[in-house]
Design an enzyme around this catalytic site. Structure first.
Site, PDB file in Angstrom:
ATOM      1  N   ASN A  36      36.411  49.683  41.730  1.00  0.00           N
ATOM      2  CA  ASN A  36      37.413  50.477  42.442  1.00  0.00           C
ATOM      3  C   ASN A  36      37.965  51.451  41.418  1.00  0.00           C
ATOM      4  O   ASN A  36      38.749  51.062  40.559  1.00  0.00           O
ATOM      5  CB  ASN A  36      38.512  49.559  42.991  1.00  0.00           C
ATOM      6  CG  ASN A  36      39.655  50.351  43.617  1.00  0.00           C
ATOM      7  OD1 ASN A  36      39.571  51.568  43.766  1.00  0.00           O
ATOM      8  ND2 ASN A  36      40.733  49.652  43.968  1.00  0.00           N
ATOM      9  N   LYS A  94      39.975  53.819  41.814  1.00  0.00           N
ATOM     10  CA  LYS A  94      41.355  54.242  42.094  1.00  0.00           C
ATOM     11  C   LYS A  94      41.473  55.760  41.930  1.00  0.00           C
ATOM     12  O   LYS A  94      40.528  56.464  42.241  1.00  0.00           O
ATOM     13  CB  LYS A  94      42.333  53.450  41.218  1.00  0.00           C
ATOM     14  CG  LYS A  94      42.094  51.929  41.356  1.00  0.00           C
ATOM     15  CD  LYS A  94      43.197  51.096  40.805  1.00  0.00           C
ATOM     16  CE  LYS A  94      42.855  49.620  41.009  1.00  0.00           C
ATOM     17  NZ  LYS A  94      43.922  48.734  40.590  1.00  0.00           N
ATOM     18  N   HIS A 148      44.092  47.339  50.221  1.00  0.00           N
ATOM     19  CA  HIS A 148      44.414  47.144  48.798  1.00  0.00           C
ATOM     20  C   HIS A 148      45.936  47.093  48.641  1.00  0.00           C
ATOM     21  O   HIS A 148      46.664  47.809  49.332  1.00  0.00           O
ATOM     22  CB  HIS A 148      43.827  48.287  47.960  1.00  0.00           C
ATOM     23  CG  HIS A 148      43.853  47.980  46.495  1.00  0.00           C
ATOM     24  ND1 HIS A 148      44.996  48.081  45.743  1.00  0.00           N
ATOM     25  CD2 HIS A 148      42.895  47.526  45.658  1.00  0.00           C
ATOM     26  CE1 HIS A 148      44.727  47.709  44.494  1.00  0.00           C
ATOM     27  NE2 HIS A 148      43.460  47.366  44.417  1.00  0.00           N
ATOM     28  N   GLU A 176      47.819  48.334  46.567  1.00  0.00           N
ATOM     29  CA  GLU A 176      48.445  49.627  46.245  1.00  0.00           C
ATOM     30  C   GLU A 176      48.678  50.442  47.512  1.00  0.00           C
ATOM     31  O   GLU A 176      49.685  51.150  47.632  1.00  0.00           O
ATOM     32  CB  GLU A 176      47.573  50.388  45.229  1.00  0.00           C
ATOM     33  CG  GLU A 176      47.675  49.746  43.847  1.00  0.00           C
ATOM     34  CD  GLU A 176      46.430  49.884  42.984  1.00  0.00           C
ATOM     35  OE1 GLU A 176      45.565  50.741  43.265  1.00  0.00           O
ATOM     36  OE2 GLU A 176      46.327  49.116  41.997  1.00  0.00           O
ATOM     37  N   GLU A 186      42.840  39.510  45.589  1.00  0.00           N
ATOM     38  CA  GLU A 186      43.411  40.188  44.429  1.00  0.00           C
ATOM     39  C   GLU A 186      44.887  39.815  44.271  1.00  0.00           C
ATOM     40  O   GLU A 186      45.755  40.423  44.920  1.00  0.00           O
ATOM     41  CB  GLU A 186      43.299  41.706  44.599  1.00  0.00           C
ATOM     42  CG  GLU A 186      41.885  42.214  44.677  1.00  0.00           C
ATOM     43  CD  GLU A 186      41.771  43.663  44.203  1.00  0.00           C
ATOM     44  OE1 GLU A 186      40.873  43.923  43.407  1.00  0.00           O
ATOM     45  OE2 GLU A 186      42.589  44.499  44.609  1.00  0.00           O
ATOM     46  N   GLY A 188      45.734  45.208  36.985  1.00  0.00           N
ATOM     47  CA  GLY A 188      46.103  46.182  35.969  1.00  0.00           C
ATOM     48  C   GLY A 188      47.060  45.649  34.922  1.00  0.00           C
ATOM     49  O   GLY A 188      47.634  46.425  34.156  1.00  0.00           O
ATOM     50  N   SER A 247      42.185  42.354  36.796  1.00  0.00           N
ATOM     51  CA  SER A 247      41.892  42.284  35.357  1.00  0.00           C
ATOM     52  C   SER A 247      40.584  41.551  35.061  1.00  0.00           C
ATOM     53  O   SER A 247      40.476  40.847  34.060  1.00  0.00           O
ATOM     54  CB  SER A 247      43.053  41.649  34.590  1.00  0.00           C
ATOM     55  OG  SER A 247      44.230  42.428  34.752  1.00  0.00           O
TER      56      SER A 247
HETATM   57  P1  13P Z   1      42.144  45.931  37.511  1.00  0.00           P
HETATM   58  O1  13P Z   1      40.734  45.423  37.329  1.00  0.00           O
HETATM   59  O2  13P Z   1      42.404  47.202  36.779  1.00  0.00           O
HETATM   60  O3  13P Z   1      43.155  44.868  37.272  1.00  0.00           O
HETATM   61  O4  13P Z   1      42.273  46.332  39.061  1.00  0.00           O
HETATM   62  C1  13P Z   1      41.889  45.421  40.005  1.00  0.00           C
HETATM   63  C2  13P Z   1      41.911  46.075  41.318  1.00  0.00           C
HETATM   64  O5  13P Z   1      42.961  46.414  41.843  1.00  0.00           O
HETATM   65  C3  13P Z   1      40.632  46.351  41.983  1.00  0.00           C
HETATM   66  O6  13P Z   1      40.806  46.750  43.288  1.00  0.00           O
END
Ligand code: 13P
Length: 248
Positions: A10, A12, A95, A97, A167, A173, A213
């Site tokens: 992803n 982002k 997601h 976010e 997740e 992150g 992560s």
């Molecule tokens: P990270 O791997 O940067 O923690 O992000 C995970 C994520 O949100 C994947 O959709």
């Protein structure tokens, strides 16, 4: 039947179109593994160049978002038919976010899941708890609510082809990964919920990823768990390290 592993990046809101093509070229020899489904979920503006750049490889392209109408006066939005026409196979839905910053609620996410399926896109449906919820001991209650709402009126045969990504928000992150036992416990719980909502065959077929992560250092242990069928990777999908996750 063994479920095929699926490792998805992803990206982002990262990578300009020219950076995207460079990254795809860099990753090409590193992600070439016929035993794994490899997906790059990329920003809308990168979709066309990335689809072009992955031609002839084992990589498929996913979108990070779309809107539930086919066309019309929805300034700034992108539709499922547009994604399909561009060569997109997967789409991330729910997601944390988007739930948080863009206020997408479960009723809307349920519409997105249904629209994606009806359009021929495979949803990567995300769920996960906050740190506060984990500490309160309501992780599984919360995830059951998310999954039940997001999959309302979705047929078993469609759920079989779905990808669900667990997740934990506190692991995204932050560099704080869930332990493999914590991740397995929730992924197993999600599979049990699918069995309860549908049947054993559907639960056995649905693929469940862990995300948060995940990186070259922890992927092997996470992916060795019986209910973890892959990963949804943020930060580590933007560099050569992604190849190590694919091959873990
Ligand atoms: P990270 O791997 O940067 O923690 O992000 C995970 C994520 O949100 C994947 O959709």
């Amino acid at each position: 039947m063994a479920r095929r592993k699926i490792i998805a990046g992803n990206w982002k809101m990262n990578m300009t179109p020219s950076e995207a093509v460079k990254l795809v070229e860099e990753l090409k020899p590193l992600v070439n593994n016929p035993d794994v489904d490899v997906v790059y979920c990329v920003p809308a503006i990168d979709i066309v160049p990335v689809v072009e750049a992955v031609k002839g490889t084992n990589v498929q392209v996913g979108a990070e978002n779309f809107y539930i109408e086919d066309k019309g006066a929805y300034t700034g939005e992108i539709s499922a038919p547009m994604l399909i026409d561009a060569g997109v196979k997967y789409v991330i839905i729910g997601h944390s976010e988007r739930r948080d910053y863009f206020k997408e609620d479960d009723a809307f996410l349920n519409k997105k899941v249904k629209k994606a399926i009806a359009s021929g896109l495979t949803p990567i449906l995300c769920c996960g708890e906050s740190l506060e919820q984990r500490e309160l001991g309501v992780t599984m209650d919360w995830i059951r609510l998310q999954i039940k709402s997001d999959l309302a009126d979705v047929a078993a045969d469609d759920v079989k082809n779905l990808v669900i990504a667990y997740e934990p928000i506190w692991a995204i992150g932050t560099g704080k990964t869930a332990t493999s036992d914590q991740a397995e416990e929730v992924c197993a719980g999600i599979r049990a919920l699918i069995a309860e909502m549908y049947d054993e065959a559907t639960a056995e077929a649905v693929r469940i990823q862990y995300g948060g992560s995940m990186n070259a250092g922890n992927a092997k242990e996470l992916l060795a768990k019986p209910n973890i069928d892959g990963g949804l990777i943020g930060g580590a999908s933007l560099k050569a390290e992604f190849g190590q996750v694919v091959n873990a």
